[in-house]
Design a protein around this motif. Structure first.
Motif, PDB file in Angstrom:
ATOM      1  N   PRO A   1      46.081  33.863  23.856  1.00 23.72           N
ATOM      2  CA  PRO A   1      47.370  34.506  24.693  1.00 23.72           C
ATOM      3  C   PRO A   1      48.235  32.932  25.111  1.00 23.72           C
ATOM      4  O   PRO A   1      47.609  32.307  26.018  1.00 23.72           O
ATOM      5  CB  PRO A   1      46.637  35.117  25.863  1.00 23.72           C
ATOM      6  CG  PRO A   1      44.356  34.847  26.021  1.00 23.72           C
ATOM      7  CD  PRO A   1      44.668  34.880  24.230  1.00 23.72           C
ATOM      8  N   PRO A   2      48.801  33.371  24.874  1.00 21.78           N
ATOM      9  CA  PRO A   2      49.932  31.985  25.154  1.00 21.78           C
ATOM     10  C   PRO A   2      49.994  32.156  26.637  1.00 21.78           C
ATOM     11  O   PRO A   2      49.991  30.835  26.822  1.00 21.78           O
ATOM     12  CB  PRO A   2      51.013  32.282  24.502  1.00 21.78           C
ATOM     13  CG  PRO A   2      51.085  33.752  23.845  1.00 21.78           C
ATOM     14  CD  PRO A   2      50.052  34.464  24.265  1.00 21.78           C
ATOM     15  N   SER A   3      49.698  32.613  27.382  1.00 15.01           N
ATOM     16  CA  SER A   3      49.625  32.444  28.661  1.00 15.01           C
ATOM     17  C   SER A   3      48.727  31.421  29.451  1.00 15.01           C
ATOM     18  O   SER A   3      48.465  30.950  30.332  1.00 15.01           O
ATOM     19  CB  SER A   3      49.710  33.117  29.753  1.00 15.01           C
ATOM     20  OG  SER A   3      49.062  34.198  29.152  1.00 15.01           O
ATOM     21  N   VAL A   4      47.413  31.450  28.572  1.00 12.49           N
ATOM     22  CA  VAL A   4      46.381  30.524  29.063  1.00 12.49           C
ATOM     23  C   VAL A   4      46.711  29.331  29.319  1.00 12.49           C
ATOM     24  O   VAL A   4      45.689  28.766  30.164  1.00 12.49           O
ATOM     25  CB  VAL A   4      45.287  30.784  27.669  1.00 12.49           C
ATOM     26  CG1 VAL A   4      43.674  30.203  28.320  1.00 12.49           C
ATOM     27  CG2 VAL A   4      44.312  32.444  28.080  1.00 12.49           C
TER      28      VAL A   4
ATOM     29  N   GLU B   1      64.258  39.026  32.619  1.00 13.57           N
ATOM     30  CA  GLU B   1      63.440  40.175  33.629  1.00 13.57           C
ATOM     31  C   GLU B   1      62.836  39.635  34.706  1.00 13.57           C
ATOM     32  O   GLU B   1      63.104  39.361  35.704  1.00 13.57           O
ATOM     33  CB  GLU B   1      61.540  40.304  32.740  1.00 13.57           C
ATOM     34  CG  GLU B   1      61.922  40.826  31.545  1.00 13.57           C
ATOM     35  CD  GLU B   1      63.081  42.513  31.852  1.00 13.57           C
ATOM     36  OE1 GLU B   1      63.047  43.002  32.779  1.00 13.57           O
ATOM     37  OE2 GLU B   1      62.913  43.144  31.067  1.00 13.57           O
ATOM     38  N   VAL B   2      62.659  37.818  34.561  1.00 11.76           N
ATOM     39  CA  VAL B   2      63.180  36.912  36.025  1.00 11.76           C
ATOM     40  C   VAL B   2      63.358  35.658  35.217  1.00 11.76           C
ATOM     41  O   VAL B   2      64.058  35.598  34.259  1.00 11.76           O
ATOM     42  CB  VAL B   2      61.585  36.860  36.031  1.00 11.76           C
ATOM     43  CG1 VAL B   2      60.108  37.432  36.241  1.00 11.76           C
ATOM     44  CG2 VAL B   2      60.573  36.250  34.146  1.00 11.76           C
TER      45      VAL B   2
ATOM     46  N   PHE C   1      61.988  26.073  37.816  1.00  8.02           N
ATOM     47  CA  PHE C   1      60.309  26.104  38.846  1.00  8.02           C
ATOM     48  C   PHE C   1      59.533  25.109  38.575  1.00  8.02           C
ATOM     49  O   PHE C   1      58.793  24.278  39.086  1.00  8.02           O
ATOM     50  CB  PHE C   1      59.585  27.705  39.399  1.00  8.02           C
ATOM     51  CG  PHE C   1      60.438  28.392  39.348  1.00  8.02           C
ATOM     52  CD1 PHE C   1      60.366  28.596  40.529  1.00  8.02           C
ATOM     53  CD2 PHE C   1      61.058  29.470  38.178  1.00  8.02           C
ATOM     54  CE1 PHE C   1      61.146  29.397  41.202  1.00  8.02           C
ATOM     55  CE2 PHE C   1      61.854  30.944  38.902  1.00  8.02           C
ATOM     56  CZ  PHE C   1      61.713  30.002  40.413  1.00  8.02           C
ATOM     57  N   THR C   2      59.433  24.715  36.658  1.00  6.55           N
ATOM     58  CA  THR C   2      58.551  23.940  36.809  1.00  6.55           C
ATOM     59  C   THR C   2      59.536  22.363  36.910  1.00  6.55           C
ATOM     60  O   THR C   2      58.837  21.364  37.194  1.00  6.55           O
ATOM     61  CB  THR C   2      58.476  23.589  34.878  1.00  6.55           C
ATOM     62  OG1 THR C   2      58.187  25.236  34.571  1.00  6.55           O
ATOM     63  CG2 THR C   2      56.986  22.489  34.337  1.00  6.55           C
TER      64      THR C   2
ATOM     65  N   THR D   1      50.663  22.005  39.751  1.00  5.00           N
ATOM     66  CA  THR D   1      51.274  21.866  40.153  1.00  5.00           C
ATOM     67  C   THR D   1      50.895  22.168  41.650  1.00  5.00           C
ATOM     68  O   THR D   1      51.499  21.007  42.473  1.00  5.00           O
ATOM     69  CB  THR D   1      52.342  22.701  39.908  1.00  5.00           C
ATOM     70  OG1 THR D   1      53.015  22.897  38.796  1.00  5.00           O
ATOM     71  CG2 THR D   1      53.953  23.228  40.664  1.00  5.00           C
TER      72      THR D   1
ATOM     73  N   MET E   1      36.019  30.646  31.517  1.00  2.71           N
ATOM     74  CA  MET E   1      36.918  31.361  30.523  1.00  2.71           C
ATOM     75  C   MET E   1      36.067  31.727  29.210  1.00  2.71           C
ATOM     76  O   MET E   1      35.611  32.982  28.897  1.00  2.71           O
ATOM     77  CB  MET E   1      38.237  31.483  30.432  1.00  2.71           C
ATOM     78  CG  MET E   1      38.449  32.616  32.407  1.00  2.71           C
ATOM     79  SD  MET E   1      40.172  31.926  31.961  1.00  2.71           S
ATOM     80  CE  MET E   1      40.951  31.749  30.003  1.00  2.71           C
ATOM     81  N   TYR E   2      35.445  30.462  28.447  1.00  2.36           N
ATOM     82  CA  TYR E   2      35.850  30.931  26.964  1.00  2.36           C
ATOM     83  C   TYR E   2      34.718  30.228  26.867  1.00  2.36           C
ATOM     84  O   TYR E   2      34.252  30.324  24.948  1.00  2.36           O
ATOM     85  CB  TYR E   2      37.485  30.580  26.545  1.00  2.36           C
ATOM     86  CG  TYR E   2      38.220  31.038  26.052  1.00  2.36           C
ATOM     87  CD1 TYR E   2      38.295  32.519  25.332  1.00  2.36           C
ATOM     88  CD2 TYR E   2      39.726  30.473  26.863  1.00  2.36           C
ATOM     89  CE1 TYR E   2      40.100  33.278  25.742  1.00  2.36           C
ATOM     90  CE2 TYR E   2      40.621  31.535  27.001  1.00  2.36           C
ATOM     91  CZ  TYR E   2      40.804  32.301  26.680  1.00  2.36           C
ATOM     92  OH  TYR E   2      42.041  33.526  26.611  1.00  2.36           O
TER      93      TYR E   2
ATOM     94  N   GLN F   1      48.871  27.982  30.134  1.00  2.00           N
ATOM     95  CA  GLN F   1      50.423  27.730  31.492  1.00  2.00           C
ATOM     96  C   GLN F   1      49.046  27.131  32.397  1.00  2.00           C
ATOM     97  O   GLN F   1      49.672  26.982  33.634  1.00  2.00           O
ATOM     98  CB  GLN F   1      50.604  28.785  31.343  1.00  2.00           C
ATOM     99  CG  GLN F   1      52.329  28.854  31.177  1.00  2.00           C
ATOM    100  CD  GLN F   1      52.892  29.660  31.025  1.00  2.00           C
ATOM    101  OE1 GLN F   1      52.606  31.124  31.376  1.00  2.00           O
ATOM    102  NE2 GLN F   1      54.516  29.572  31.305  1.00  2.00           N
ATOM    103  N   VAL F   2      47.857  28.047  32.838  1.00  2.00           N
ATOM    104  CA  VAL F   2      46.940  27.148  33.927  1.00  2.00           C
ATOM    105  C   VAL F   2      46.383  25.786  34.064  1.00  2.00           C
ATOM    106  O   VAL F   2      47.377  25.693  35.229  1.00  2.00           O
ATOM    107  CB  VAL F   2      45.690  27.723  33.320  1.00  2.00           C
ATOM    108  CG1 VAL F   2      44.312  27.193  34.427  1.00  2.00           C
ATOM    109  CG2 VAL F   2      45.322  29.003  33.683  1.00  2.00           C
TER     110      VAL F   2
ATOM    111  N   SER G   1      49.709  23.532  34.075  1.00  2.00           N
ATOM    112  CA  SER G   1      50.851  22.643  34.311  1.00  2.00           C
ATOM    113  C   SER G   1      50.772  23.875  35.554  1.00  2.00           C
ATOM    114  O   SER G   1      50.621  23.475  36.982  1.00  2.00           O
ATOM    115  CB  SER G   1      51.481  23.702  34.149  1.00  2.00           C
ATOM    116  OG  SER G   1      52.638  24.889  33.878  1.00  2.00           O
ATOM    117  N   GLY G   2      50.141  24.965  36.085  1.00  9.91           N
ATOM    118  CA  GLY G   2      49.949  25.836  37.246  1.00  9.91           C
ATOM    119  C   GLY G   2      48.949  25.023  38.536  1.00  9.91           C
ATOM    120  O   GLY G   2      49.598  25.071  39.186  1.00  9.91           O
TER     121      GLY G   2
END
Lengths: 310, 373
Positions: B327-330, B281-282, B288-289, B339, B39-40, B332-333, B335-336
């Protein structure tokens, strides 16, 4: 107002019916697909990704963009459902745990895709790219008519799938893979192949459901890597429908009527509207115990098929 | 020599689940890194990975926040692990956490304790019991549905999660006239309001509480008769039933204890950490972690500690990565993907690198040096 409600019921029934049928095909073949929600999220992400990119590329909306994007949403969902299929069928992982892991993974992948494509935006407004706003600009058709057409197309697909499941050799083998895979193997059919094909159908359906959610449903004004747990609701509908397709469609219809009516009622309230949103989920929670006594779940669902016993 | 032999057995024999989890971690990390590379590009990907492991430890405040996040994950993971020991998957951890926290907030709001001055530690002490009690009640509901009404716990917990999300949203959005005061500015609960002390004292409380509950869970599971019964029920429900155990009651029991541990996590999250109140929102991501934490720890209460530290590091720097322009969600790749691979870690039963090399060498030798034909 009335047409909004009617259109909402049409499209939501289509979504839930597709998602629940996705779960049905998986469980009938012996795989518990807990990742319907993940598949829907990926489907929605695939739709948003391609339509966003095409609109950027073409410099504006075209009539064919939503149709191509729906195809892309199927592709994305099949990709993530294949991860589940490989993890459970080939490598015998625990179905529930792998499904949960996919449900954790899918929103993250979706967010990353959206963030990269849209340069940092985590929420993409869906109405700009959806069918219900695109098609009316090219013809006299109105939003709720599009939702009705979506409903009838989906009804046709589900009818075809019902015939596939009940009237063909493949359907019989699929059901056998979920009830008694060893008998199927003794008849000379590859259980792995049948289960993978079933998961392929399952992924296609959940991707279609995810694509329709973002492109045909007014509630989704913005997509932020969440379909508000619709996949889990579909799973509950599957259990309520006792793994029978007609009951399942009826359940989807009933649930979407409840959902849309409570939703449109809640819009009028200011303070307690969030409490009204609870009603559909409570309905499911109350109705689940009533039907659990007579569970018709496929017998081999969730159990890995091990080839070495023979 | 003995140690070397042990290491060799460890890598060669695929029967250790720790070995499989280790391979899963390595592969997950590698694939996540490869994703970032794609990606980067190299420079930015390396920057992000370095950022994971040297995140602001110099700054006192952020490092205490990280430690508190780790304790929350540890408790959530312990709740999931306890459930899994009894053969139930408690996805409802996030709902149970939220329920406890929101009920605690509502009580503080309506009892007028918001206007209390500093140094009122007793409020926090009362809140502990309120939060844990509420979570236990929510878990009890799920447990009754599971063991007496035969509703699959995965579906019922997810439904309850969403119900609690909407109830929590009703009490925290600004649209509500009687919204919780702390919710209005979307600012977190000010822990210093009640605790006389600094960041480190609060962090110390968090660490103390989580270690205490890890010890309790370990003791209960491995040293008592009830713990044995619960594990037996988890291993084989029918066998436990034939052995004379009341497996329904035991499942209910395990659910309530799991809910209590989730309540501890909720207490740490809502009352002792500096988080802003989530938008609801969710369902909360921490629950879940927790599943991932429990799986990496192989359901062992003591291994929860390193596992939660790992996931705390992986998910901790979301705020600071935002400041660095990503972007802060990057992040989280990581941990996802990890998992996912830990969830299917049993695939590494088939991964036998040394056997593969040995076999290939034997084949090579056979083809090139003659030998038996």
């Amino acid at each position: 107002m009335f047409t909004t409600i009617l259109g909402g019921i049409f499209v939501l029934t289509a979504v839930y019916a597709l998602a629940a049928t996705s779960g049905l095909f998986a469980e009938r073949s012996g795989t518990i697909n807990l990742a319907i929600n993940g598949g829907m999220i990926m489907g929605a992400a695939g739709y948003m990704l391609l339509s966003y990119m095409l609109v950027q590329q073409m410099g504006g909306m075209r009539w064919w963009i939503p149709i191509v994007s729906i195809a892309n949403s199927i592709l994305f969902s099949v990709a993530i459902t294949t991860l589940l299929a490989i993890g459970t069928i080939n490598f015998r992982g625990d179905h529930i745990i792998v499904g949960t892991a996919i449900n954790i993974l899918a929103p993250i992948i979706s967010t990353v895709i959206l963030v990269i494509v849209s340069h940092g935006q985590q929420l993409i407004p869906t109405l700009k790219y959806s069918m219900i706003t695109t098609f009316p600009t090219y013809s006299k058709i109105t939003a709720w008519e599009i939702q009705m057409i979506i409903f009838f197309i989906v009804a046709f697909i589900i009818l075809a799938l019902y015939l596939l499941m009940r009237k063909t050799v493949f359907g019989l083998r699929l059901r056998a893979a979920g009830e008694n895979p060893h008998a199927l193997a003794a008849a000379g059919v590859s259980v792995f192949k049948i289960r993978h094909l079933a998961m392929l159908i399952s992924g296609t359906l959940s991707g279609l459901a995810g694509g329709i959610v973002v492109s045909g449903f007014l509630k989704f004004s913005a997509y932020g890597s969440s379909v508000y747990g619709m996949g889990f609701v579909a799973l509950a509908i599957l259990i309520l429908g006792q793994w029978r397709m007609p009951w399942l469609i009826l359940g989807a219809l009933a649930f979407s009527v409840v959902y849309i009516l409570t939703y449109s009622y809640a819009q009028k309230l200011v303070e307690n509207q969030w409490l009204i949103y609870v009603v559909p989920y409570v309905t499911i929670l109350i109705s689940l115990p009533m039907l659990s006594a007579t569970s018709n779940a496929p017998k081999a669902a969730g159990q890995p098929y091990i080839n070495t016993g023979r | 020599m003995n140690i070397l032999k042990k290491i060799k057995t460890f890598i060669l024999t695929p029967n250790y689940s720790f070995r499989n989890v280790l391979f899963a971690l390595i592969l997950g990390f590698g694939i996540a890194y490869a994703t970032l590379l794609a990606m980067y590009g190299t420079a930015d990907a390396n920057f992000l990975v370095q950022h994971l492991f040297k995140q602001d430890f110099l700054d006192m405040h952020t490092s205490t926040l990280l430690i508190r996040k780790i304790t929350i994950l540890a408790m959530a993971g312990l709740a999931v692990a306890f459930g899994m020991k009894a053969g139930i998957l408690n996805i409802g951890v996030s709902g149970q956490m939220t329920a406890g926290g929101i009920v605690g907030y509502i009580i503080i709001q309506y009892s007028g304790w918001m206007r209390l001055e500093k140094n009122n530690n007793w409020v926090l002490a009362i809140m502990f019991f309120v939060v844990v009690g509420t979570s236990m009640v929510v878990a009890l509901l799920t447990g009754i549905l599971k063991s007496y009404l035969k509703v699959n716990e995965v579906i019922s917990t997810i439904m309850i999660n969403w119900i609690i999300v909407y109830i929590a949203k009703r009490f925290t959005t600004n649209e509500s006239k009687d919204a919780i005061e702390m919710g209005k500015g979307a600012k977190g609960f000010d822990t210093t309001r009640f605790v006389h002390g600094n960041d480190w004292l609060i962090t110390g409380i968090c660490i103390g509480v989580s270690i205490l509950f890890i010890i309790i869970a370990w003791f209960y599971l491995s040293q008592t008769k009830f713990g044995f019964k619960i594990i037996a029920t988890g291993m084989n429900k029918d066998a436990a039933h034939y052995a004379g155990y009341n497996s329904k009651l035991l499942t209910l029991n395990a659910f309530v204890i799991s809910g209590a541990l989730a309540g501890v996590a909720g207490y740490l999250f809502f009352f002792l950490s500096d988080n802003s109140i989530p938008a609801f929102e969710v369902p909360l991501a921490e629950g879940f972690t927790g599943i991932a934490v429990a799986l990496v720890a192989m359901l062992n209460p003591w291994l929860i500690i390193p596992s939660s530290i790992l996931f705390g590091l992986l998910e901790g720097p979301i705020g600071s990565i935002d400041a660095a322009g990503f972007p802060p969600s990057v992040i989280q790749v990581f941990s996802g993907v990890i998992t996912y691979f830990v969830a299917i870690s049993s695939i590494f039963l088939y991964l036998r690198p040394f056997l593969f090399i040995k076999d290939s060498w034997a084949r090579y030798a056979l083809n090139h040096k003659g030998g038996a034909k």
